[in-house]
Design a protein around this motif. Structure first.
Motif, short mmCIF file in Angstrom:
data_model
loop_
_atom_site.label_atom_id
_atom_site.label_comp_id
_atom_site.label_asym_id
_atom_site.label_seq_id
_atom_site.Cartn_x
_atom_site.Cartn_y
_atom_site.Cartn_z
N ALA A 247 39.20 47.17 36.36
CA ALA A 247 38.07 46.65 35.55
C ALA A 247 38.37 45.26 34.79
O ALA A 247 37.54 44.77 34.34
CB ALA A 247 37.14 47.82 34.91
N HIS A 248 39.73 45.01 34.57
CA HIS A 248 40.14 43.89 33.79
C HIS A 248 39.76 42.66 34.70
O HIS A 248 40.14 42.64 35.72
CB HIS A 248 41.41 44.11 33.39
N ALA A 249 39.54 41.61 33.53
CA ALA A 249 39.15 40.25 34.33
C ALA A 249 40.51 40.09 35.28
O ALA A 249 41.69 40.14 34.76
CB ALA A 249 38.84 39.16 33.16
N GLU A 250 39.95 39.21 36.47
CA GLU A 250 40.84 38.84 37.51
C GLU A 250 41.85 39.70 38.08
O GLU A 250 42.57 39.53 38.98
CB GLU A 250 41.84 37.64 36.39
N VAL A 251 41.56 40.84 37.77
CA VAL A 251 42.45 41.92 38.66
C VAL A 251 41.72 42.47 39.81
O VAL A 251 40.33 42.69 39.65
CB VAL A 251 42.53 43.05 37.60
N ALA A 252 42.16 42.26 40.92
CA ALA A 252 41.72 42.67 42.07
C ALA A 252 41.98 43.96 42.67
O ALA A 252 40.88 44.83 43.33
CB ALA A 252 42.13 41.60 43.14
N VAL A 275 46.47 40.27 41.55
CA VAL A 275 45.38 39.37 40.68
C VAL A 275 44.91 38.24 41.56
O VAL A 275 45.27 37.77 42.44
CB VAL A 275 46.24 38.64 39.77
N ALA A 276 43.58 37.87 41.47
CA ALA A 276 43.06 36.86 42.07
C ALA A 276 43.76 35.53 42.24
O ALA A 276 44.50 35.35 41.38
CB ALA A 276 41.67 36.39 41.48
N ALA A 277 43.71 34.99 43.18
CA ALA A 277 44.55 33.74 43.59
C ALA A 277 44.65 32.75 42.49
O ALA A 277 45.51 32.25 41.94
CB ALA A 277 44.16 33.07 44.92
N GLU A 286 49.77 40.90 30.03
CA GLU A 286 50.00 41.13 28.63
C GLU A 286 48.48 41.63 28.26
O GLU A 286 48.72 42.54 27.29
CB GLU A 286 49.89 39.63 27.96
N GLY A 287 47.64 41.51 28.94
CA GLY A 287 46.03 41.87 28.62
C GLY A 287 46.11 43.43 29.04
O GLY A 287 45.65 44.56 28.30
N LEU A 288 46.61 43.89 30.31
CA LEU A 288 46.90 45.42 30.57
C LEU A 288 47.75 45.88 29.83
O LEU A 288 47.36 47.14 29.35
CB LEU A 288 47.10 45.30 32.22
N HIS A 341 42.78 51.32 43.65
CA HIS A 341 41.72 50.98 42.47
C HIS A 341 41.34 49.75 42.67
O HIS A 341 42.37 48.94 42.51
CB HIS A 341 42.07 51.34 41.17
N ARG A 342 40.24 49.47 42.85
CA ARG A 342 39.64 48.07 43.15
C ARG A 342 38.54 47.80 42.23
O ARG A 342 37.78 48.57 41.69
CB ARG A 342 39.31 47.69 44.44
N ALA A 343 38.65 46.33 41.95
CA ALA A 343 37.46 46.10 40.93
C ALA A 343 36.10 46.14 41.34
O ALA A 343 35.21 46.39 40.43
CB ALA A 343 37.94 44.55 40.52
N ALA A 344 35.87 45.98 42.64
CA ALA A 344 34.46 45.94 43.09
C ALA A 344 33.69 47.06 42.81
O ALA A 344 33.10 47.14 41.74
CB ALA A 344 34.69 45.91 44.52
#
Length: 348
Positions: A247-252, A275-277, A286-288, A341-344
């Motif tokens: 669910a973290h930003a930019e993680v696919a 991570v998204a392209a 670092e965020g994770l 695990h996917r962000a979608a």
């Protein structure tokens, strides 16, 4: 969904860089203190055990003899714990990249198994004496049991000062604690024999102690077995962690997520994160790491972070290289383990 925070003592070494890591910390002062408290408890238990064996034979008390046998395993468990502490403190070298830290878990296994074996033997002896009770000197049993309660209270207090988050020390502590329960049961049995002459009370006390020993032994084997089988620590749900990371930003996508304990109090985590392209791999990592540290107290992590556009698409059976939008990009993980695990929709 509320996040369950891991127990505070489950803290490993510091995190590392992109794709690989290392870490370590020393506990020299704590280990010295643990050894000191364990050594004091060992002296108390060994001294009283020798006295109890002599009196148990004279009094013909199975409860006293079972207590003495239990105290022998108490002493052995403390010696084993002291050896394990020394071994686990050795630095990593050669093929032992984690050092000998899991010697503490092997010690806990040995303590749990010894409780079960001793419980089985004493159970047999107690049942035998329940059927055909011998003459028991109740007054002598009562006096020795009361003295044993004092000694075991002192030993248990000493061991409670050591680091009980270690399964190694907890195993030795459980031996002493069960011995304390045994002396309480024996004192009650001695009092009953003195006041009523009911000799079977001694064997009944032995059976009560057996139940407590088996319970403690099973719990120790279960807890140490989880570590040896590299299961996630109690209270830590990998699927929950995977959903949170995804669910973290930019993680696919997050896959190959593993959470395990090296030894008591040292939790490690590894995962492959896509991570998204257009995402910043280093910032995401670092965020994770911050999320894992703040929400779960996990600080020893190995996160391999890749961009989606750096991975080759999976070849299709018709020879074309393409993939569906919902298909994971896992050509680089031919032996992937566990759910994806996917962000979608956070499907697993």
């Amino acid at each position: 969904m509320p996040i369950k925070r891991a127990e505070e003592e489950r803290v490993g070494a510091h995190t590392h860089g992109h794709g690989e890591g290392h870490g370590g910390h020393t506990h020299g002062v704590a280990e010295n203190a643990d050894r000191r408290w364990l050594s004091i408890a060992l002296v108390l238990i060994t001294g009283f055990m020798l006295v109890e064996v002599v009196i148990g034979v004279i009094a013909r008390s199975v409860a006293l003899l079972s207590d003495a046998a239990h105290m022998l395993t108490d002493a052995a468990s403390i010696v084993l714990a002291l050896i394990a502490i020394r071994l686990s403190a050795r630095p990593a070298r050669g093929g032992y990249t984690y050092g000998l830290k899991r010697s503490e878990i092997l010690s806990a296994q040995a303590n749990g198994l010894s409780l079960l074996l001793l419980g089985a033997y004493l159970g047999y002896e107690s049942v035998e004496r329940l059927i055909d009770p011998p003459d028991v000197t109740g007054g002598l049993v009562l006096i020795v049991a009361l003295a044993g309660i004092v000694v075991n209270l002192a030993a248990a207090w000493c061991m409670s000062k050591a680091n009980r988050s270690s399964l190694n020390i907890e195993g030795a502590f459980q031996h002493v604690l069960n011995d304390l329960y045994a002396f309480i049961a024996t004192a009650i049995a001695g009092l009953i024999v003195v006041t009523t002459g009911y000799a079977r009370a001694d064997a009944i006390a032995g059976l009560i102690v057996v139940v407590l020993m088996i319970k403690a032994g099973v719990e120790l084997l279960r807890a140490s077995g989880r570590v040896l089988l590299e299961a996630a620590p109690a209270g830590v749900e990998p699927d929950e962690i995977g959903g949170l990371l995804a669910a973290h930003a930019e993680v696919a996508e997050v896959h190959d997520l593993h959470v395990w304990q090296i030894t008591s109090g040292e939790v490690s985590l590894s995962a492959h994160v896509l991570v998204a392209a257009e995402g910043d791999c280093h910032a995401v990592r670092e965020g994770l790491e911050e999320v894992l540290r703040e929400e779960y107290g996990i600080t020893h992590t190995t996160l391999q972070v890749d961009h989606l556009d750096t991975l080759a698409p999976r070849p299709r059976e018709d020879g074309e290289e393409h993939r569906r939008a919902d298909e994971p990009l896992v050509e680089h993980c031919l032996t992937a383990h566990g759910p994806v695990h996917r962000a979608a929709a956070h499907d697993h």
